[in-house]
Enzyme design. Structure first.
Site, PDB file in Angstrom:
ATOM      1  N   HIS A  45       0.835  -1.193   0.000  1.00  0.00           N
ATOM      2  CA  HIS A  45       0.000   0.000   0.000  1.00  0.00           C
ATOM      3  C   HIS A  45       0.874   1.248   0.000  1.00  0.00           C
ATOM      4  O   HIS A  45       1.925   1.280   0.633  1.00  0.00           O
ATOM      5  CB  HIS A  45      -0.909   0.013   1.233  1.00  0.00           C
ATOM      6  CG  HIS A  45      -1.870  -1.140   1.228  1.00  0.00           C
ATOM      7  ND1 HIS A  45      -2.817  -1.317   0.255  1.00  0.00           N
ATOM      8  CD2 HIS A  45      -2.004  -2.189   2.068  1.00  0.00           C
ATOM      9  CE1 HIS A  45      -3.504  -2.419   0.501  1.00  0.00           C
ATOM     10  NE2 HIS A  45      -3.022  -2.982   1.585  1.00  0.00           N
ATOM     11  N   ARG A  71       6.523  -6.443   3.017  1.00  0.00           N
ATOM     12  CA  ARG A  71       5.292  -6.908   2.370  1.00  0.00           C
ATOM     13  C   ARG A  71       5.362  -6.453   0.926  1.00  0.00           C
ATOM     14  O   ARG A  71       5.391  -5.253   0.640  1.00  0.00           O
ATOM     15  CB  ARG A  71       4.039  -6.363   3.045  1.00  0.00           C
ATOM     16  CG  ARG A  71       2.780  -6.824   2.274  1.00  0.00           C
ATOM     17  CD  ARG A  71       1.529  -6.778   3.079  1.00  0.00           C
ATOM     18  NE  ARG A  71       1.142  -5.439   3.455  1.00  0.00           N
ATOM     19  CZ  ARG A  71       0.052  -5.164   4.173  1.00  0.00           C
ATOM     20  NH1 ARG A  71      -0.725  -6.154   4.598  1.00  0.00           N
ATOM     21  NH2 ARG A  71      -0.251  -3.933   4.490  1.00  0.00           N
ATOM     22  N   ASP A  85      16.282  -9.554  -2.416  1.00  0.00           N
ATOM     23  CA  ASP A  85      17.638  -9.106  -2.773  1.00  0.00           C
ATOM     24  C   ASP A  85      18.065  -7.858  -1.979  1.00  0.00           C
ATOM     25  O   ASP A  85      19.256  -7.539  -1.920  1.00  0.00           O
ATOM     26  CB  ASP A  85      17.738  -8.811  -4.284  1.00  0.00           C
ATOM     27  CG  ASP A  85      17.758 -10.082  -5.127  1.00  0.00           C
ATOM     28  OD1 ASP A  85      17.934 -11.173  -4.553  1.00  0.00           O
ATOM     29  OD2 ASP A  85      17.580  -9.987  -6.351  1.00  0.00           O
ATOM     30  N   GLU A 149      -6.478 -13.272   3.623  1.00  0.00           N
ATOM     31  CA  GLU A 149      -7.215 -12.028   3.854  1.00  0.00           C
ATOM     32  C   GLU A 149      -8.418 -11.894   2.927  1.00  0.00           C
ATOM     33  O   GLU A 149      -8.904 -10.792   2.695  1.00  0.00           O
ATOM     34  CB  GLU A 149      -6.297 -10.808   3.741  1.00  0.00           C
ATOM     35  CG  GLU A 149      -5.490 -10.730   2.479  1.00  0.00           C
ATOM     36  CD  GLU A 149      -4.581  -9.505   2.423  1.00  0.00           C
ATOM     37  OE1 GLU A 149      -4.761  -8.559   3.202  1.00  0.00           O
ATOM     38  OE2 GLU A 149      -3.685  -9.497   1.568  1.00  0.00           O
ATOM     39  N   ASP A 175      -8.978  -6.669   5.424  1.00  0.00           N
ATOM     40  CA  ASP A 175      -9.377  -7.149   4.095  1.00  0.00           C
ATOM     41  C   ASP A 175     -10.305  -8.356   4.193  1.00  0.00           C
ATOM     42  O   ASP A 175     -11.222  -8.500   3.384  1.00  0.00           O
ATOM     43  CB  ASP A 175      -8.135  -7.508   3.274  1.00  0.00           C
ATOM     44  CG  ASP A 175      -7.495  -6.268   2.676  1.00  0.00           C
ATOM     45  OD1 ASP A 175      -8.194  -5.518   1.981  1.00  0.00           O
ATOM     46  OD2 ASP A 175      -6.312  -6.039   2.925  1.00  0.00           O
TER      47      ASP A 175
END
Ligand code: 3PY
Length: 252
Positions: A45, A71, A85, A149, A175
């Site tokens: 987000h 996330r 990475d 979710e 969610d």
């Protein structure tokens, strides 16, 4: 890599972290020094690119007490590989709804033979200097969490639980409530649904995680045996702290 969050979870510790949504590394450096076990940088987000994510991973490490998780924006092999990475200790993959999607996340996050992650000697591997060591340890040490979710994911939970290589199922109450047509992510119907998910995950010997809205909520989930609670975010703490500081000064 940024900390040992998976090893600590596997040793039976219950961990508490928070999300980071602000793009200034100072926020992660502060959060990373406060005693949280993990700071989860939120690439899903808000407007955060991979260059920023890498800076926030490094800033969390500088804080000294927290592992950096990321996330990712979605269940996408490029997003997953580039997030790992950066040197993150693990990733949280949002909106996983089927066994095939869970398997795709494993495929992207694990090196062969478990998956198909490509070797990219970047920050995680000391820009090449530590690539062989990192390649050897990554499958055993990096945390792969998938988010439950949506109602579709709850209905297909057994398929998700059957996928090898996933370390933890992370519930997103907001969610999940939204996908069930419910407004209150902390209401009784949600509590019951979430308790069912946690119980089934535990019965399948999987670790569990959840987003908590604040300390009371977090304490309830820890009491319920959840392994990783991510509570609020830097934005939550900024908003609540400022509001609480101002409130007594504005009383009539
Ligand atoms: C949710 O509550 O849905 C989340 O994904 C928390 O970030």
């Amino acid at each position: 890599m940024s900390g040992d969050v998976r090893a600590r979870l596997e040793a039976g510790e219950q961990l508490v972290g928070t999300f980071a949504g602000l793009r200034d590394p100072a926020a992660c450096e502060v959060l990373g020094a406060l005693g949280f076990d993990a700071v989860c940088i939120d690439g899903e987000h808000g407007a955060m690119g991979i260059e920023t994510i890498e800076r926030l991973v490094a800033a969390t490490e500088r804080g000294g007490s927290a592992s950096a998780l990321v996330r990712v924006a979605g269940n996408d092999p490029v997003a997953i590989a580039t997030a790992l990475d950066t040197g993150a200790a693990g990733i949280v993959v949002p909106r996983v709804e089927s066994g095939a999607e869970a398997a795709a996340a494993v495929d992207a996050a694990r090196y062969p033979p478990l998956g198909r992650r490509g070797i990219g000697p970047s920050r995680a591997a000391r820009y090449g200097a530590g690539v062989l060591d990192y390649r050897q340890r990554a499958n055993d040490e990096l945390l792969l969490a998938i988010q439950v979710e949506t109602w579709a994911a709850v209905q297909r939970l057994d398929d998700l639980l059957a996928v090898e290589g996933v370390d933890l199922l992370f519930v997103g109450p907001t969610d999940l409530a939204s996908s069930m047509g419910l407004n209150d992510p902390a209401g009784p119907e949600m509590r019951e649904t979430i308790a069912g998910v946690l119980e089934r995950a535990r019965a399948a010997a999987r670790r569990t995680g959840i987003f908590a809205f604040g300390p009371d909520d977090a304490a309830d989930w820890l009491e319920a045996g959840v392994n990783l609670v991510l509570m609020g975010s830097d934005l939550t703490w900024l908003g609540r702290g400022a509001r609480d500081a101002l409130a007594p000064l504005r009383r009539p």
